[in-house]
Motif scaffolding. Structure first.
Motif, PDB file in Angstrom:
ATOM      1  N   TYR A   4       0.840  -1.191   0.000  1.00 20.79           N
ATOM      2  CA  TYR A   4       0.000   0.000   0.000  1.00 20.79           C
ATOM      3  C   TYR A   4       0.885   1.254   0.000  1.00 20.79           C
ATOM      4  O   TYR A   4       1.870   1.316   0.741  1.00 20.79           O
ATOM      5  CB  TYR A   4      -0.877   0.052   1.247  1.00 20.79           C
ATOM      6  N   ILE A   5       0.499   2.244  -0.783  1.00 22.55           N
ATOM      7  CA  ILE A   5       1.168   3.541  -0.767  1.00 22.55           C
ATOM      8  C   ILE A   5       0.316   4.493   0.072  1.00 22.55           C
ATOM      9  O   ILE A   5      -0.856   4.735  -0.241  1.00 22.55           O
ATOM     10  CB  ILE A   5       1.338   4.112  -2.190  1.00 22.55           C
ATOM     11  N   LEU A   6       0.892   5.010   1.138  1.00 25.19           N
ATOM     12  CA  LEU A   6       0.181   5.915   2.034  1.00 25.19           C
ATOM     13  C   LEU A   6       0.546   7.361   1.696  1.00 25.19           C
ATOM     14  O   LEU A   6       1.721   7.694   1.527  1.00 25.19           O
ATOM     15  CB  LEU A   6       0.537   5.620   3.493  1.00 25.19           C
ATOM     16  N   ASN A   7      -0.454   8.199   1.620  1.00 25.94           N
ATOM     17  CA  ASN A   7      -0.260   9.623   1.321  1.00 25.94           C
ATOM     18  C   ASN A   7      -0.266  10.398   2.635  1.00 25.94           C
ATOM     19  O   ASN A   7      -1.317  10.607   3.243  1.00 25.94           O
ATOM     20  CB  ASN A   7      -1.380  10.112   0.403  1.00 25.94           C
ATOM     21  N   PRO A  40       5.658  15.198  -2.528  1.00 26.56           N
ATOM     22  CA  PRO A  40       4.820  14.276  -1.756  1.00 26.56           C
ATOM     23  C   PRO A  40       5.658  13.505  -0.747  1.00 26.56           C
ATOM     24  O   PRO A  40       6.838  13.227  -0.991  1.00 26.56           O
ATOM     25  CB  PRO A  40       4.234  13.342  -2.828  1.00 26.56           C
ATOM     26  N   VAL A  41       5.054  13.201   0.388  1.00 22.77           N
ATOM     27  CA  VAL A  41       5.727  12.418   1.432  1.00 22.77           C
ATOM     28  C   VAL A  41       5.065  11.043   1.464  1.00 22.77           C
ATOM     29  O   VAL A  41       3.969  10.866   1.992  1.00 22.77           O
ATOM     30  CB  VAL A  41       5.642  13.113   2.798  1.00 22.77           C
ATOM     31  N   MET A  42       5.751  10.081   0.884  1.00 22.55           N
ATOM     32  CA  MET A  42       5.211   8.742   0.669  1.00 22.55           C
ATOM     33  C   MET A  42       5.694   7.772   1.745  1.00 22.55           C
ATOM     34  O   MET A  42       6.884   7.715   2.063  1.00 22.55           O
ATOM     35  CB  MET A  42       5.647   8.243  -0.716  1.00 22.55           C
ATOM     36  N   THR A  82      -5.710  16.035   8.578  1.00 19.91           N
ATOM     37  CA  THR A  82      -5.945  15.001   9.594  1.00 19.91           C
ATOM     38  C   THR A  82      -6.011  13.629   8.945  1.00 19.91           C
ATOM     39  O   THR A  82      -5.465  12.647   9.463  1.00 19.91           O
ATOM     40  CB  THR A  82      -7.253  15.288  10.358  1.00 19.91           C
ATOM     41  N   GLU A  83      -6.657  13.543   7.792  1.00 23.80           N
ATOM     42  CA  GLU A  83      -6.790  12.256   7.097  1.00 23.80           C
ATOM     43  C   GLU A  83      -5.446  11.720   6.640  1.00 23.80           C
ATOM     44  O   GLU A  83      -5.281  10.506   6.445  1.00 23.80           O
ATOM     45  CB  GLU A  83      -7.717  12.405   5.890  1.00 23.80           C
ATOM     46  N   GLN A  84      -4.457  12.606   6.475  1.00 24.05           N
ATOM     47  CA  GLN A  84      -3.141  12.181   5.989  1.00 24.05           C
ATOM     48  C   GLN A  84      -2.178  11.800   7.106  1.00 24.05           C
ATOM     49  O   GLN A  84      -1.062  11.365   6.810  1.00 24.05           O
ATOM     50  CB  GLN A  84      -2.539  13.296   5.125  1.00 24.05           C
ATOM     51  N   ASN A  88      -4.140   7.408  10.438  1.00 26.65           N
ATOM     52  CA  ASN A  88      -5.387   7.402   9.671  1.00 26.65           C
ATOM     53  C   ASN A  88      -5.190   6.788   8.291  1.00 26.65           C
ATOM     54  O   ASN A  88      -6.109   6.152   7.752  1.00 26.65           O
ATOM     55  CB  ASN A  88      -5.930   8.823   9.561  1.00 26.65           C
ATOM     56  N   GLN A  89      -4.013   6.949   7.709  1.00 26.15           N
ATOM     57  CA  GLN A  89      -3.704   6.276   6.452  1.00 26.15           C
ATOM     58  C   GLN A  89      -3.643   4.760   6.651  1.00 26.15           C
ATOM     59  O   GLN A  89      -4.123   3.990   5.817  1.00 26.15           O
ATOM     60  CB  GLN A  89      -2.378   6.796   5.890  1.00 26.15           C
TER      61      GLN A  89
END
Length: 267
Positions: A4-7, A40-42, A82-84, A88-89
């Motif tokens: 999974y790639i988390l944003n 982006p911070v992956m 907050t979702e990032q 939460n990811q």
């Protein structure tokens, strides 16, 4: 195995910090306009069933509230909803922080080693050369202006066990850790071999972007060892050819828009 790639949000910075000499004056045009870009911070979650591995940890969510010193907030401002936030990811993948059994940190810079406090029971794998360098740098004096891209608080988190990696190694069947020094004294990039979609390589700041990767390869704006940096890029290129692999560029906004993000996955 699922990947999974988390944003976890994004940074902004002058492009010269990413690509050396991206904007440079000349005799006929001595004054040039610099480019301000998004990074982006992956973060990567590798779900192997009972074993759940987190590769990199993004930035501490309090970065812009005093956790980072002011000069780094100016050079690399963090934008994160907050979702990032990483917990939460992970929730998008039906995973809780306490489910993580192993954490692999590519290198100890501020956008890769934050949030370690959320995983007190995970084994933590770090490149020995970078870990030792970072620990020394932040303890030589208390002035954060001399600490480079390292945050002392990130390096003071109590963990179950650090594992200091010096050579390429198999972490689990189908997951190899590749050492890619240059950007920092040491850097770890996982190579995952999936049943359906083949090999994925995550070289992080060894290869900031497709522009850095080339060919021809370009120097990063921030380098510890330029000779090792270009050798590491070639190492990634050789592995890409060997396995017909897909290379993920750590801080390439255009590339990031095209990857599957949690809750979607690669398998």
């Amino acid at each position: 195995m699922k990947v999974y790639i988390l944003n976890t949000g994004y940074l902004e910075t002058d492009k010269n910090n990413v690509v050396a000499g991206a904007t440079i004056g000349t005799k006929s045009k001595p004054i040039v306009e610099n480019k301000w870009i998004k990074l982006p911070v992956m973060v990567v979650l590798i779900d192997c069933g009972e074993e759940k591995i987190l590769y990199d940890l993004g930035s501490n969510p309090e970065a812009m509230n005093g956790y980072w010193p002011e000069h780094l907030q100016e050079i690399y401002p963090l934008y994160q909803t907050t979702e990032q936030r990483i917990e939460n990811q992970l929730g998008l993948c039906q995973v809780k922080p306490e489910d993580i059994t192993k954490v692999v940190i590519s290198h100890m810079h501020l956008d890769h080693a934050g949030n370690l406090n959320l995983f007190p029971e995970a084994d933590v794998y770090v490149p020995k050369a970078d870990f030792m360098f970072a620990q020394s740098l932040v303890r030589l004096n208390k002035n954060p202006l001399t600490h480079g891209g390292y945050i002392k608080a990130d390096l003071e988190v109590d963990v179950k066990q650090y594992h200091l990696v010096e050579e390429d190694m198999e972490l689990l069947p189908g997951i190899d850790l590749i050492n890619l020094p240059g950007h920092t004294p040491g850097m770890l990039g996982p190579e995952t071999h999936l049943d359906k979609e083949g090999t994925l390589i995550f070289p992080q700041d060894c290869v900031y972007s497709s522009e850095i990767y080339g060919p021809p390869a370009k120097a990063s704006g921030l380098l510890y060892d330029s000779l090792s940096f270009f050798k590491s890029i070639q190492k990634v290129r050789d592995l890409e050819k060997k396995y017909e692999a897909k290379v993920f560029f750590a801080h390439d906004d255009e590339f990031f828009q095209g990857v599957r993000k949690a809750p979607e996955f690669y398998s």
